[in-house]
Design a protein around this motif. Structure first.
Motif, PDB file in Angstrom:
ATOM      1  N   LEU A 186     -40.222 -37.259  82.600  1.00 25.77           N
ATOM      2  CA  LEU A 186     -40.045 -36.915  84.002  1.00 25.77           C
ATOM      3  C   LEU A 186     -39.687 -35.436  84.146  1.00 25.77           C
ATOM      4  CD1 LEU A 186     -38.132 -39.029  86.609  1.00 25.77           C
ATOM      5  CD2 LEU A 186     -37.712 -36.604  86.462  1.00 25.77           C
ATOM      6  N   VAL A 187     -38.716 -34.982  83.359  1.00 22.51           N
ATOM      7  CA  VAL A 187     -38.288 -33.583  83.459  1.00 22.51           C
ATOM      8  C   VAL A 187     -39.409 -32.638  83.049  1.00 22.51           C
ATOM      9  CG1 VAL A 187     -36.700 -31.857  82.540  1.00 22.51           C
ATOM     10  CG2 VAL A 187     -35.851 -34.129  83.135  1.00 22.51           C
ATOM     11  N   GLY A 188     -40.131 -33.010  81.967  1.00 19.09           N
ATOM     12  CA  GLY A 188     -41.241 -32.171  81.509  1.00 19.09           C
ATOM     13  C   GLY A 188     -42.322 -32.047  82.562  1.00 19.09           C
ATOM     14  N   ALA A 189     -42.646 -33.169  83.200  1.00 18.09           N
ATOM     15  CA  ALA A 189     -43.666 -33.153  84.246  1.00 18.09           C
ATOM     16  C   ALA A 189     -43.205 -32.324  85.432  1.00 18.09           C
ATOM     17  CB  ALA A 189     -43.976 -34.580  84.689  1.00 18.09           C
ATOM     18  N   PHE A 190     -41.919 -32.452  85.773  1.00 19.10           N
ATOM     19  CA  PHE A 190     -41.355 -31.670  86.881  1.00 19.10           C
ATOM     20  C   PHE A 190     -41.440 -30.176  86.582  1.00 19.10           C
ATOM     21  CE2 PHE A 190     -37.396 -29.425  88.089  1.00 19.10           C
ATOM     22  CZ  PHE A 190     -37.589 -29.369  89.463  1.00 19.10           C
ATOM     23  N   ARG A 191     -40.986 -29.795  85.386  1.00 18.78           N
ATOM     24  CA  ARG A 191     -40.957 -28.378  85.013  1.00 18.78           C
ATOM     25  C   ARG A 191     -42.358 -27.790  84.964  1.00 18.78           C
ATOM     26  NH1 ARG A 191     -38.466 -28.959  80.404  1.00 18.78           N
ATOM     27  NH2 ARG A 191     -40.419 -29.109  79.257  1.00 18.78           N
ATOM     28  N   ASP A 192     -43.314 -28.530  84.369  1.00 16.87           N
ATOM     29  CA  ASP A 192     -44.671 -28.026  84.244  1.00 16.87           C
ATOM     30  C   ASP A 192     -45.351 -27.890  85.601  1.00 16.87           C
ATOM     31  OD1 ASP A 192     -44.247 -28.008  81.546  1.00 16.87           O
ATOM     32  OD2 ASP A 192     -45.353 -29.851  81.134  1.00 16.87           O
TER      33      ASP A 192
ATOM     34  N   ASN B  53     -29.350 -42.179  88.247  1.00 22.11           N
ATOM     35  CA  ASN B  53     -30.283 -43.253  88.565  1.00 22.11           C
ATOM     36  C   ASN B  53     -31.492 -42.730  89.326  1.00 22.11           C
ATOM     37  OD1 ASN B  53     -28.607 -42.643  90.681  1.00 22.11           O
ATOM     38  ND2 ASN B  53     -28.368 -44.722  91.402  1.00 22.11           N
ATOM     39  N   VAL B  54     -31.935 -41.511  88.967  1.00 22.95           N
ATOM     40  CA  VAL B  54     -33.186 -41.001  89.524  1.00 22.95           C
ATOM     41  C   VAL B  54     -34.357 -41.639  88.788  1.00 22.95           C
ATOM     42  CG1 VAL B  54     -34.633 -38.957  89.813  1.00 22.95           C
ATOM     43  CG2 VAL B  54     -32.205 -38.829  90.296  1.00 22.95           C
ATOM     44  N   ASN B  55     -34.179 -41.878  87.480  1.00 22.64           N
ATOM     45  CA  ASN B  55     -35.226 -42.513  86.687  1.00 22.64           C
ATOM     46  C   ASN B  55     -35.470 -43.936  87.162  1.00 22.64           C
ATOM     47  OD1 ASN B  55     -36.223 -40.697  84.729  1.00 22.64           O
ATOM     48  ND2 ASN B  55     -34.312 -40.843  83.569  1.00 22.64           N
ATOM     49  N   PRO B  56     -36.609 -44.529  86.789  1.00 22.06           N
ATOM     50  CA  PRO B  56     -36.824 -45.950  87.102  1.00 22.06           C
ATOM     51  C   PRO B  56     -35.678 -46.773  86.534  1.00 22.06           C
ATOM     52  CG  PRO B  56     -38.849 -44.938  86.300  1.00 22.06           C
ATOM     53  CD  PRO B  56     -37.753 -43.921  86.092  1.00 22.06           C
ATOM     54  N   ASN B  57     -35.270 -47.817  87.261  1.00 26.98           N
ATOM     55  CA  ASN B  57     -34.115 -48.600  86.824  1.00 26.98           C
ATOM     56  C   ASN B  57     -34.326 -49.272  85.478  1.00 26.98           C
ATOM     57  OD1 ASN B  57     -32.450 -48.037  88.974  1.00 26.98           O
ATOM     58  ND2 ASN B  57     -33.287 -49.653  90.240  1.00 26.98           N
ATOM     59  N   SER B  58     -35.536 -49.743  85.214  1.00 26.32           N
ATOM     60  CA  SER B  58     -35.809 -50.407  83.943  1.00 26.32           C
ATOM     61  C   SER B  58     -36.606 -49.465  83.063  1.00 26.32           C
ATOM     62  CB  SER B  58     -36.601 -51.705  84.184  1.00 26.32           C
ATOM     63  OG  SER B  58     -36.856 -52.359  82.969  1.00 26.32           O
TER      64      SER B  58
ATOM     65  N   LYS C  83     -47.049 -42.813  82.958  1.00 30.01           N
ATOM     66  CA  LYS C  83     -47.606 -42.439  84.257  1.00 30.01           C
ATOM     67  C   LYS C  83     -46.514 -42.450  85.339  1.00 30.01           C
ATOM     68  CE  LYS C  83     -52.370 -44.003  83.440  1.00 30.01           C
ATOM     69  NZ  LYS C  83     -53.443 -44.917  83.878  1.00 30.01           N
ATOM     70  N   THR C  84     -45.574 -43.390  85.219  1.00 30.31           N
ATOM     71  CA  THR C  84     -44.481 -43.467  86.196  1.00 30.31           C
ATOM     72  C   THR C  84     -43.638 -42.212  86.153  1.00 30.31           C
ATOM     73  OG1 THR C  84     -44.391 -45.871  85.951  1.00 30.31           O
ATOM     74  CG2 THR C  84     -42.471 -44.801  86.941  1.00 30.31           C
ATOM     75  N   TYR C  85     -43.283 -41.781  84.943  1.00 28.81           N
ATOM     76  CA  TYR C  85     -42.447 -40.598  84.796  1.00 28.81           C
ATOM     77  C   TYR C  85     -43.176 -39.347  85.283  1.00 28.81           C
ATOM     78  CZ  TYR C  85     -39.246 -43.368  81.975  1.00 28.81           C
ATOM     79  OH  TYR C  85     -38.367 -44.305  81.543  1.00 28.81           O
ATOM     80  N   VAL C  86     -44.447 -39.216  84.916  1.00 32.74           N
ATOM     81  CA  VAL C  86     -45.226 -38.044  85.327  1.00 32.74           C
ATOM     82  C   VAL C  86     -45.337 -37.986  86.837  1.00 32.74           C
ATOM     83  CG1 VAL C  86     -47.501 -36.973  85.289  1.00 32.74           C
ATOM     84  CG2 VAL C  86     -46.514 -37.865  83.168  1.00 32.74           C
ATOM     85  N   SER C  87     -45.602 -39.135  87.452  1.00 34.52           N
ATOM     86  CA  SER C  87     -45.740 -39.196  88.907  1.00 34.52           C
ATOM     87  C   SER C  87     -44.443 -38.798  89.597  1.00 34.52           C
ATOM     88  CB  SER C  87     -46.135 -40.618  89.322  1.00 34.52           C
ATOM     89  OG  SER C  87     -46.179 -40.732  90.730  1.00 34.52           O
ATOM     90  N   MET C  88     -43.315 -39.297  89.091  1.00 34.53           N
ATOM     91  CA  MET C  88     -42.021 -38.957  89.693  1.00 34.53           C
ATOM     92  C   MET C  88     -41.693 -37.487  89.482  1.00 34.53           C
ATOM     93  SD  MET C  88     -39.684 -42.290  88.779  1.00 34.53           S
ATOM     94  CE  MET C  88     -38.306 -41.687  89.750  1.00 34.53           C
TER      95      MET C  88
ATOM     96  N   GLN D 276     -43.821 -35.022  89.168  1.00 34.61           N
ATOM     97  CA  GLN D 276     -44.662 -34.220  90.052  1.00 34.61           C
ATOM     98  C   GLN D 276     -44.167 -34.287  91.492  1.00 34.61           C
ATOM     99  OE1 GLN D 276     -48.473 -35.955  89.139  1.00 34.61           O
ATOM    100  NE2 GLN D 276     -48.914 -34.424  87.565  1.00 34.61           N
ATOM    101  N   ALA D 277     -43.667 -35.457  91.902  1.00 32.92           N
ATOM    102  CA  ALA D 277     -43.119 -35.592  93.257  1.00 32.92           C
ATOM    103  C   ALA D 277     -41.887 -34.711  93.428  1.00 32.92           C
ATOM    104  CB  ALA D 277     -42.762 -37.055  93.531  1.00 32.92           C
ATOM    105  N   MET D 278     -41.031 -34.674  92.396  1.00 32.27           N
ATOM    106  CA  MET D 278     -39.858 -33.800  92.438  1.00 32.27           C
ATOM    107  C   MET D 278     -40.279 -32.332  92.515  1.00 32.27           C
ATOM    108  SD  MET D 278     -37.486 -35.720  89.577  1.00 32.27           S
ATOM    109  CE  MET D 278     -36.380 -34.318  89.415  1.00 32.27           C
ATOM    110  N   ALA D 279     -41.321 -31.971  91.777  1.00 27.27           N
ATOM    111  CA  ALA D 279     -41.801 -30.593  91.770  1.00 27.27           C
ATOM    112  C   ALA D 279     -42.341 -30.199  93.139  1.00 27.27           C
ATOM    113  CB  ALA D 279     -42.885 -30.420  90.707  1.00 27.27           C
ATOM    114  N   ASN D 280     -43.062 -31.119  93.776  1.00 26.35           N
ATOM    115  CA  ASN D 280     -43.601 -30.833  95.104  1.00 26.35           C
ATOM    116  C   ASN D 280     -42.478 -30.570  96.101  1.00 26.35           C
ATOM    117  OD1 ASN D 280     -46.217 -31.180  94.192  1.00 26.35           O
ATOM    118  ND2 ASN D 280     -46.306 -33.340  94.755  1.00 26.35           N
ATOM    119  N   ALA D 281     -41.375 -31.342  95.972  1.00 23.44           N
ATOM    120  CA  ALA D 281     -40.242 -31.144  96.869  1.00 23.44           C
ATOM    121  C   ALA D 281     -39.554 -29.815  96.571  1.00 23.44           C
ATOM    122  CB  ALA D 281     -39.251 -32.294  96.723  1.00 23.44           C
ATOM    123  N   ALA D 282     -39.393 -29.500  95.290  1.00 21.63           N
ATOM    124  CA  ALA D 282     -38.716 -28.254  94.908  1.00 21.63           C
ATOM    125  C   ALA D 282     -39.515 -27.031  95.328  1.00 21.63           C
ATOM    126  CB  ALA D 282     -38.488 -28.228  93.395  1.00 21.63           C
ATOM    127  N   ALA D 283     -40.832 -27.167  95.349  1.00 19.78           N
ATOM    128  CA  ALA D 283     -41.691 -26.035  95.689  1.00 19.78           C
ATOM    129  C   ALA D 283     -41.554 -25.625  97.149  1.00 19.78           C
ATOM    130  CB  ALA D 283     -43.147 -26.372  95.387  1.00 19.78           C
TER     131      ALA D 283
END
Length: 208
Positions: free
Chosen positions: A1-7, A26-31, A38-43, A45-52
């Motif tokens: 998730l962090v790698g996808a966000f940073r990239d 608890n930002v990550n998926p609960n389970s 794909k779940t982590y990458v999607s999340m 990228q969503a964080m990156a879009n918000a940060a941008a």
């Protein structure tokens, strides 16, 4: 998730991105075991879009101030029966996720938390935690020696905004020496996140 966000953020803005917070709460998926890449990458990228969308203006970086404070966090209650069960499970040959569920734990980490909290509470019912705040012009950094949940982190960011800071970074330790400090919501809804917390309900104490 962090790698996808940073990239994603770095590519979109042309920045070299450093991720300050080592804790996701608890930002990550609960389970975690059920989520795929794909779940982590999607999340991320969503964080990156918000940060941008954040607009950085002249923050007056010539002024800097540091403060620190301490507060006593009360360990959550662990019964003798819970402690004995955790010790027995951790000493068993099979400490897999499946075995943990069968033994009544969400994971091996919950059993480890129960054992550690019980033993620590025998010495003292509370633990003093230290927080640091750094202001750099209109930018604030708040650090904490534990992993903070996003509800609590958002409280700090909202408070910083009320004080006039344009940006606030909450910097914490991922599964640090004090583990998690969970939000009221985690306890009210009996979530896995609450089970991993070392302390009882103490939302907002660090804001005081």
């Amino acid at each position: 998730l962090v790698g996808a966000f940073r990239d994603a953020l770095g590519t979109a803005q042309g920045w070299d991105v450093a991720y300050f917070s080592g804790a996701s709460g608890n930002v990550n998926p609960n389970s975690l075991v059920a989520a795929d890449d794909k779940t982590y990458v999607s999340m991320g990228q969503a964080m990156a879009n918000a940060a941008a969308t954040v607009e950085f203006t002249n923050a007056g970086l010539s002024t800097m101030e540091t403060k620190q404070t301490k507060f006593a966090a009360t360990y959550k209650t662990v019964t003798n029966e819970q402690y004995d069960a955790a010790v027995a499970f951790l000493a068993s040959e099979d400490t897999s996720w499946t075995a943990a569920k069968a033994a009544g734990f969400n994971s091996i980490y919950e059993a480890k938390t129960i054992k550690a909290v019980y033993e620590a509470a025998q010495k003292s019912a509370t633990r003093e935690l230290e927080l640091h705040a750094i202001s750099l012009g209109q930018i604030a950094f708040v650090t904490a020696p534990y992993e903070m949940f996003h509800e609590n982190g958002q409280q700090i960011k909202d408070y910083a905004a009320d004080l006039g800071f344009s940006t606030c970074f909450v910097v914490t330790n991922s599964m640090g020496e004090n583990k998690y400090i969970a939000s009221n919501n985690a306890f009210d809804n009996d979530t896995t996140d609450g089970h991993l917390s070392s302390f009882g309900v103490c939302t907002g104490r660090f804001l005081q």
